[in-house]
Motif scaffolding. Sequence first.
Motif, PDB file in Angstrom:
ATOM      1  N   PHE A   1       0.821  -1.207   0.000  1.00 27.99           N
ATOM      2  CA  PHE A   1       0.000   0.000   0.000  1.00 27.99           C
ATOM      3  C   PHE A   1       0.866   1.272   0.000  1.00 27.99           C
ATOM      4  N   TYR A   2       2.007   1.228   0.704  1.00 28.35           N
ATOM      5  CA  TYR A   2       2.911   2.377   0.682  1.00 28.35           C
ATOM      6  C   TYR A   2       3.395   2.649  -0.741  1.00 28.35           C
ATOM      7  N   SER A   3       3.774   1.576  -1.429  1.00 30.58           N
ATOM      8  CA  SER A   3       4.270   1.731  -2.805  1.00 30.58           C
ATOM      9  C   SER A   3       3.175   2.239  -3.730  1.00 30.58           C
ATOM     10  N   ILE A   4       1.982   1.710  -3.572  1.00 34.21           N
ATOM     11  CA  ILE A   4       0.868   2.139  -4.434  1.00 34.21           C
ATOM     12  C   ILE A   4       0.578   3.625  -4.232  1.00 34.21           C
ATOM     13  N   TYR A   5       0.596   4.057  -2.950  1.00 33.12           N
ATOM     14  CA  TYR A   5       0.224   5.446  -2.662  1.00 33.12           C
ATOM     15  C   TYR A   5       1.335   6.432  -3.021  1.00 33.12           C
ATOM     16  N   HIS A   6       2.558   6.143  -2.641  1.00 34.54           N
ATOM     17  CA  HIS A   6       3.644   7.115  -2.813  1.00 34.54           C
ATOM     18  C   HIS A   6       4.333   7.039  -4.180  1.00 34.54           C
ATOM     19  N   HIS A   7       4.041   6.039  -4.942  1.00 35.45           N
ATOM     20  CA  HIS A   7       4.666   5.926  -6.260  1.00 35.45           C
ATOM     21  C   HIS A   7       3.612   5.828  -7.358  1.00 35.45           C
ATOM     22  N   ARG A   8       2.524   6.550  -7.128  1.00 35.22           N
ATOM     23  CA  ARG A   8       1.455   6.500  -8.128  1.00 35.22           C
ATOM     24  C   ARG A   8       1.799   7.377  -9.330  1.00 35.22           C
ATOM     25  N   LYS A   9       1.132   7.135 -10.407  1.00 34.51           N
ATOM     26  CA  LYS A   9       1.411   7.805 -11.686  1.00 34.51           C
ATOM     27  C   LYS A   9       1.158   9.301 -11.587  1.00 34.51           C
ATOM     28  N   SER A  10       0.180   9.724 -10.759  1.00 37.76           N
ATOM     29  CA  SER A  10      -0.156  11.154 -10.671  1.00 37.76           C
ATOM     30  C   SER A  10       0.995  11.984 -10.107  1.00 37.76           C
ATOM     31  N   LYS A  11       1.953  11.305  -9.430  1.00 39.58           N
ATOM     32  CA  LYS A  11       3.126  12.002  -8.915  1.00 39.58           C
ATOM     33  C   LYS A  11       4.281  11.992  -9.911  1.00 39.58           C
ATOM     34  N   GLY A  12       4.020  11.403 -11.050  1.00 41.31           N
ATOM     35  CA  GLY A  12       5.052  11.386 -12.076  1.00 41.31           C
ATOM     36  C   GLY A  12       5.958  10.181 -12.065  1.00 41.31           C
ATOM     37  N   HIS A  13       5.652   9.194 -11.235  1.00 44.26           N
ATOM     38  CA  HIS A  13       6.492   7.990 -11.166  1.00 44.26           C
ATOM     39  C   HIS A  13       6.206   7.074 -12.354  1.00 44.26           C
ATOM     40  N   LYS A  14       7.253   6.396 -12.786  1.00 43.75           N
ATOM     41  CA  LYS A  14       7.124   5.419 -13.857  1.00 43.75           C
ATOM     42  C   LYS A  14       7.604   4.063 -13.351  1.00 43.75           C
ATOM     43  N   ALA A  15       6.924   3.008 -13.794  1.00 39.72           N
ATOM     44  CA  ALA A  15       7.281   1.655 -13.347  1.00 39.72           C
ATOM     45  C   ALA A  15       8.670   1.290 -13.837  1.00 39.72           C
ATOM     46  N   ALA A  16       9.454   0.671 -12.953  1.00 37.64           N
ATOM     47  CA  ALA A  16      10.797   0.218 -13.332  1.00 37.64           C
ATOM     48  C   ALA A  16      10.689  -0.961 -14.284  1.00 37.64           C
ATOM     49  N   GLN A  17      11.651  -1.073 -15.177  1.00 36.41           N
ATOM     50  CA  GLN A  17      11.668  -2.142 -16.173  1.00 36.41           C
ATOM     51  C   GLN A  17      12.881  -3.048 -15.898  1.00 36.41           C
ATOM     52  N   PHE A  18      12.625  -4.258 -15.380  1.00 33.02           N
ATOM     53  CA  PHE A  18      13.717  -5.221 -15.199  1.00 33.02           C
ATOM     54  C   PHE A  18      13.121  -6.627 -15.243  1.00 33.02           C
ATOM     55  N   HIS A  19      13.997  -7.590 -15.513  1.00 31.94           N
ATOM     56  CA  HIS A  19      13.536  -8.966 -15.683  1.00 31.94           C
ATOM     57  C   HIS A  19      13.872  -9.848 -14.492  1.00 31.94           C
ATOM     58  N   GLU A  20      15.012  -9.700 -13.877  1.00 35.47           N
ATOM     59  CA  GLU A  20      15.375 -10.522 -12.735  1.00 35.47           C
ATOM     60  C   GLU A  20      16.381  -9.791 -11.866  1.00 35.47           C
ATOM     61  N   ASN A  21      16.451 -10.280 -10.608  1.00 37.31           N
ATOM     62  CA  ASN A  21      17.423  -9.748  -9.668  1.00 37.31           C
ATOM     63  C   ASN A  21      17.822 -10.894  -8.735  1.00 37.31           C
ATOM     64  N   THR A  22      18.989 -11.429  -8.976  1.00 42.86           N
ATOM     65  CA  THR A  22      19.426 -12.621  -8.240  1.00 42.86           C
ATOM     66  C   THR A  22      19.443 -12.392  -6.738  1.00 42.86           C
ATOM     67  N   THR A  23      19.919 -11.253  -6.319  1.00 41.31           N
ATOM     68  CA  THR A  23      20.005 -10.962  -4.876  1.00 41.31           C
ATOM     69  C   THR A  23      18.629 -10.983  -4.232  1.00 41.31           C
ATOM     70  N   VAL A  24      17.664 -10.323  -4.873  1.00 45.82           N
ATOM     71  CA  VAL A  24      16.299 -10.286  -4.340  1.00 45.82           C
ATOM     72  C   VAL A  24      15.703 -11.690  -4.292  1.00 45.82           C
ATOM     73  N   GLU A  25      15.938 -12.474  -5.340  1.00 44.28           N
ATOM     74  CA  GLU A  25      15.383 -13.824  -5.385  1.00 44.28           C
ATOM     75  C   GLU A  25      15.974 -14.704  -4.284  1.00 44.28           C
ATOM     76  N   ILE A  26      17.262 -14.542  -4.005  1.00 37.85           N
ATOM     77  CA  ILE A  26      17.883 -15.297  -2.917  1.00 37.85           C
ATOM     78  C   ILE A  26      17.281 -14.893  -1.576  1.00 37.85           C
ATOM     79  N   ILE A  27      17.095 -13.581  -1.400  1.00 38.07           N
ATOM     80  CA  ILE A  27      16.534 -13.073  -0.142  1.00 38.07           C
ATOM     81  C   ILE A  27      15.124 -13.607   0.079  1.00 38.07           C
TER      82      ILE A  27
END
Length: 503
Positions: free
Chosen positions: A63-89
């Motif tokens: 909910f924090y991400s949805i509210y503070h990174h909404r499109k009306s504030k000018g945020h754009k979705a990040a574009q990536f396919h994988e992140n090994t560190t995150v997947e391990i975590i």
Amino acid sequence: MNKTKQLFAGLILMALALRTAQADYTLNLMKGVTKVSNDVHDLHMLILWICVFIGVGVFGTMFYSIYHHRKSKGHKAAQFHENTTVEIIWTIIPTLILIGMAVPATKTLMELDDVQDSEMSIKVTGHQWKWEYEYLDNGVHFFSSLDEASNKARQVGSGVDPRTVPHYLLNVDKPLVIPTKKKIRFLFTAADVIHSWWVPDLGWKKDAIPGFINEAWTSVDKPGTYRGQCTELCGKDHGFMPIVVIAMDQPDYDAWVKKAQEEAKKGADLSDQSRDELVAKGASVYAKNCSTCHLPDGKGVPGAFPAITGSTVVKGDITAQVNLVLNGKAGMPAFGKMLKADELAQVITYTRNALGNAVGDEIQPKAIQELLPKKSSEPAAKAAPEKSAPVADMTKEDLIALGKTVYANNCVSCHQAEGQGNPPMFPALKGSAVVTGNINAQIDLMLNGKGMMPGFGHTLKAADFAAVVSYTRNGLGNAVNDVVQPSVIQKLQSALPAEQDDD
């Protein structure tokens, strides 16, 4: 504004109401009155708070991400396919969480199944719709049914307000009584369909399955009355077979056992009774044991439970009806094991002279008693057996005939009618290496007992003991073709150490 005030007022009143009713109603798992039930509660709370923590973290981040990174504030979705560190975590953290949950859960489950070192055993058999209790250590045995007040109030058109009945549908005529501060082992099975024995205060429930034995245990520290129900849909009156457990301090429990044993010795009232007296008493026996299926007016349920009114069986030969009531047939239980001779005579006479029937005959308790399995002889006296009069030898045929009766009264509940047992809890006698092996080894086992099996050296007379040994070796599918004489057993019993009184 007024609606807001009304909403807050409603919430406050609801909270106060819930607080007032807290003793009778709760949404959380109850703690119970045993160590196991408290361990189960603690495990439940641990898992609950872990889930709450995960839920708050996951949904809070979302909910924090949805509210503070909404499109009306000018945020754009990040574009990536994988992140090994995150997947391990996100693999390691859930694994650690699961291990943290599995360790205490496994410990509690192992505790629930640990029936070793039990100090007494109770066999529980589910019936439609009552419970049968058999204390394997002291011979106390009875059936437990819905209490009369609840049974009357539950009938359609009874005119009784259920709210006026104490513990409505949660009370019984004969409660299960246990001692406090003792580890008690329960053995569960069923005679007809699957039932489930559940007392919330004990912290567990166990299914009672025909042909199988399930185990559980409990140890209650404080005296009290604890109520439960069958939790497996088992037919028409599933909701009317409650459980009541009364825990007593040891002296009170010992007094209860003594009283129960004395009442069992009294047996049925075999005195002759007039037809009117039999019918009057039979009405209450019918209401308690028969009206559930055949209905209070005897009209039955077509296609399921035959009517008593106008029944060809009830209006026909009384011997045929007696045989049916005593031994059962298909879905009808054998009441010869549940009711005393006087109760059987009363209910049979009642059905033939009430509920729209007027056959005009009766049967007396003595006649019923003659048709019931003969009880084994009285327990052997605690006086020194060597002072008893010598017992005569018996023929093989007489030993086997008597042994069949002794087996039915002392062994069949565990080893079953055909000797097939209930493995692994109760071994089969048919084809048993012990029964078909050395007769002296079998006699020693039966004299002294082993594990769950009680010793019968002090509880059976020499003739009964010799007879049941001979029967098991030459019946139940066995053909060893040997016997032991009562005189031999009498000598062995005289050498046994004196039985110790519990008190």
